[in-house]
Design an enzyme around this catalytic site. Structure first.
Site, mmCIF file in Angstrom:
data_model
loop_
_atom_site.group_PDB
_atom_site.id
_atom_site.type_symbol
_atom_site.label_atom_id
_atom_site.label_comp_id
_atom_site.label_asym_id
_atom_site.label_seq_id
_atom_site.Cartn_x
_atom_site.Cartn_y
_atom_site.Cartn_z
ATOM 1 N N HIS A 52 -7.892 -0.395 3.528
ATOM 2 C CA HIS A 52 -8.904 -1.193 4.227
ATOM 3 C C HIS A 52 -10.084 -0.326 4.627
ATOM 4 O O HIS A 52 -9.983 0.895 4.778
ATOM 5 C CB HIS A 52 -8.302 -1.901 5.453
ATOM 6 C CG HIS A 52 -8.109 -1.023 6.665
ATOM 7 N ND1 HIS A 52 -9.127 -0.751 7.555
ATOM 8 C CD2 HIS A 52 -7.007 -0.376 7.135
ATOM 9 C CE1 HIS A 52 -8.669 0.018 8.528
ATOM 10 N NE2 HIS A 52 -7.383 0.274 8.287
ATOM 11 N N CYS A 53 -11.213 -0.984 4.772
ATOM 12 C CA CYS A 53 -12.396 -0.365 5.366
ATOM 13 C C CYS A 53 -12.770 -1.275 6.531
ATOM 14 O O CYS A 53 -11.953 -1.505 7.415
ATOM 15 C CB CYS A 53 -13.509 -0.188 4.342
ATOM 16 S SG CYS A 53 -13.794 -1.587 3.238
ATOM 17 N N SER A 54 -13.964 -1.842 6.513
ATOM 18 C CA SER A 54 -14.317 -2.811 7.549
ATOM 19 C C SER A 54 -14.174 -4.226 7.002
ATOM 20 O O SER A 54 -13.379 -5.018 7.482
ATOM 21 C CB SER A 54 -15.742 -2.568 8.050
ATOM 22 O OG SER A 54 -16.067 -3.458 9.096
ATOM 23 N N THR B 105 -13.075 -0.078 0.097
ATOM 24 C CA THR B 105 -11.739 -0.419 -0.413
ATOM 25 C C THR B 105 -11.772 -0.587 -1.923
ATOM 26 O O THR B 105 -10.938 -0.036 -2.653
ATOM 27 C CB THR B 105 -11.234 -1.714 0.255
ATOM 28 O OG1 THR B 105 -11.095 -1.484 1.660
ATOM 29 C CG2 THR B 105 -9.903 -2.160 -0.330
#
Length: 593
Positions: free
Chosen positions: A514-516, A522
């Site tokens: 995950h990222c944001s 990602t």
């Protein structure tokens, strides 16, 4: 076992010596592939059909063969039974047919009558099956192979309810590059005013050479392009067609002879296991040197344009669950939903009001089904859902590619205990921090999840990559490549500790990435992992194909052309480090563009 070259049959079409030599070369190339997949060699006549379509350019004909095969596999055009429903009714609907006359150059004339198409009544894949079946009947003729095909799209008397944008795009893509026929021209006749907008969308996907062959005409203008002897009566011609009965002539006496492509399509991938991946070697993979040359040729602007081709494609699937009013608060960003078809479903538990929704998608890896779960940075109201997903999917490794805040904006919540020996409870799951290791570019945290209902404990390794800048992409991929290798090693070690799983008796648990938003960094991380895995195994890769296929599972993966270009740069940087290209040679392609 050496590939066999099919002999020239007695009834084969007459070819020049140069064309015969090209046919032999084509068969040698294709039958290397058929031997690899243990299927029957391609016949001489089928080879000629593909070569005719590309004017006996062997390389382009090989590319066409694989595009045709892949399109049929993707759209389920295999083992067609024209005497059985629903294909029989679709063929006999008359919406698509081949006229029994030719244009003055000898080209076959195909006619699609838009007013007879009702999208709510006909499944799209059945329409495509009928289209393939009838086009195949047309190009069985050597005269059609040699002289090509004219396609008339008759929109007279149709309205918006008869139009299907996605089908139109697929048909044009088929005609322009995935069917063995020389496309002479496409005549769109009697188009309503509203057609201009969808056509402008479709035309963006076409190369200039193909776009030049498409003409939008009034009914009164058709005779300027084809003589009346070649046109049906409703378009000002003399050809009488009863659309209700005309296509009976194309039905075989029985379901027909076996299609040689059925065997090729069904055997071109590994056996259909439950964990087959969309990321398998394709026909257009490049060697690393070809990739260097490709980037040098396209340059940065060209790679950005390539990304735009991907970005313009509509998502494949629906977002009903993400957009359900009860689930909207669980999406970090309103414009980043997840596909219904690949979403991770949580187990609903008695006594809880939660739904089964989390903004997370299963994503395939290289030759591995569901290798990743791509998800957004958890929100405070989804922490519990996140850890439930980790538990239920038996996740061993979590990869985080963002900080809590970047550029003054909140990117992700603090969903795990940061300090050693601290713990946080999420319902019946308690997460405890067993230890933290701070590295130059990342932080590694060992976590223990305790399920108090099942009285079980598991360890999970959490990685947080710290060297991605607040804006843009890293100037060098070195730290990300090193980080990727660490993540791979940890996953392999954790899977190995599971015993039977490591022997391939069941699929590996996915890595949560995950990222944001769960699509930009990602998607970049997963794309790089897939491409490098194929490069290390086969020495080839295809960035465009990888990202395109990834977006069918986690929609909008790789958010910017800069991230897409970074994938190319990272691969070349890796290749240089591994000695696959001379030092400094590959990166010359990336500088100053």
């Amino acid at each position: 076992m050496e590939p066999a070259t099919a002999p020239r049959p007695d009834m084969a079409p007459e070819l020049t010596p140069e064309e015969e030599q090209a046919t032999k070369q084509f068969l040698e190339e294709i039958n290397k592939w058929t031997v690899q997949y243990n299927v029957s060699p391609l016949s001489w006549n089928v080879a000629v059909k593909f070569l005719m379509a590309r004017k006996f350019d062997v390389l382009r004909a090989v590319e066409l063969f694989h595009c045709y095969r892949e399109t049929r596999r993707k759209e389920g055009i295999v083992k067609l039974k024209p005497h059985e429903e629903p294909l029989r009714s679709e063929i006999l609907s008359g919406k698509f047919t081949i006229l029994n006359v030719r244009d003055p150059t000898g080209a076959s004339i195909a006619l699609f009558t838009a007013r007879l198409h009702h999208p709510h009544k006909s499944a799209q894949h059945v329409v495509l099956q009928a289209l393939f079946y009838l086009l195949d009947r047309a190009v069985d003729s050597f005269e059609t192979q040699r002289n090509g095909l004219v396609f008339i799209y008759d929109m007279c008397g149709s309205n918006y309810a008869n139009f299907e944008l996605d089908l139109g795009k697929k048909v044009l893509n088929l005609l322009k590059g995935a069917f063995p026929a020389r496309l002479k021209k496409v005549l769109i006749v009697g188009a309503p005013i509203w057609f201009r907008v969808p056509y402008s969308i479709i035309s963006l996907l076409l190369k200039d050479k193909v776009r030049e062959r498409i003409q939008i005409l009034k009914t009164s203008e058709v005779t300027q392009h084809l003589p009346r002897e070649c046109l049906p009566e409703n378009l000002g011609g003399y050809v009488k067609i009863d659309l209700a009965t005309w296509n009976f002539q194309f039905l075989p006496q029985v379901n027909g002879h076996p299609d040689p492509f059925d065997e090729i399509i069904l055997s071109s991938l590994p056996p259909a296991l439950d964990w087959d991946s969309v990321h398998v070697p394709g026909p257009h993979a490049m060697t690393i040197q070809e990739l260097v040359d490709y980037v040098n040729t396209r340059q940065k602007r060209g790679i950005y344009e390539e990304y735009e081709d991907i970005r313009r494609e509509n998502p494949v699937g629906t977002f009903h669950c993400s957009m359900s009013p009860g689930n909207l608060e669980k999406n970090r960003y309103g414009d980043v939903p997840c596909l219904d078809q690949t979403r991770v479903k949580l187990t609903k538990r008695s006594g809880h009001t939660q739904t089964d929704y989390i903004n997370a998608s299963f994503m395939d890896g290289y030759k591995q089904k569901n290798a990743y779960i791509g998800t957004q940075g958890p929100l405070e109201n989804t922490y519990r859902d996140f850890w439930l997903m980790v538990w239920e999917q038996k996740v061993l490794v979590i990869v985080m590619t963002t900080r809590f805040e970047e550029g003054g904006r909140r990117k992700c919540g603090q969903y795990w205990p940061l300090e050693k020996d601290s713990r946080i409870r999420f319902g019946f799951l308690t997460v405890t921090n067993l230890g933290v290791e701070n590295m130059n570019h990342y932080k590694k945290t060992t976590l223990e999840i305790h399920n108090t209902e099942e009285r079980q404990k598991r360890q999970v390794t959490h990685f947080q990559f710290l060297s991605w800048p607040d804006y843009g992409v890293p100037s060098s991929a070195a730290s990300l490549i090193d980080f990727l290798r660490v993540v791979r090693n940890q996953q392999s070690m954790a899977v190995g500790n599971l015993g039977a799983r490591s022997k391939g008796q069941c699929p590996e648990p996915p890595i949560v990435v995950h990222c944001s938003a769960g699509i930009g960094r990602t998607g970049t991380f997963c794309s790089l992992d897939i491409c490098l895995a194929q490069l290390e195994e086969l020495g080839t890769l295809n960035v465009f194909q990888t990202v395109s296929r990834m977006r069918t599972q986690r929609a909008f993966s790789i958010q910017t052309p800069e991230q897409y270009y970074f994938c190319y740069k990272a691969i070349l940087e890796f290749a240089e480090r591994e000695g696959m290209v001379p030092s400094g040679h590959s990166l010359l392609a990336m500088d100053g563009q």
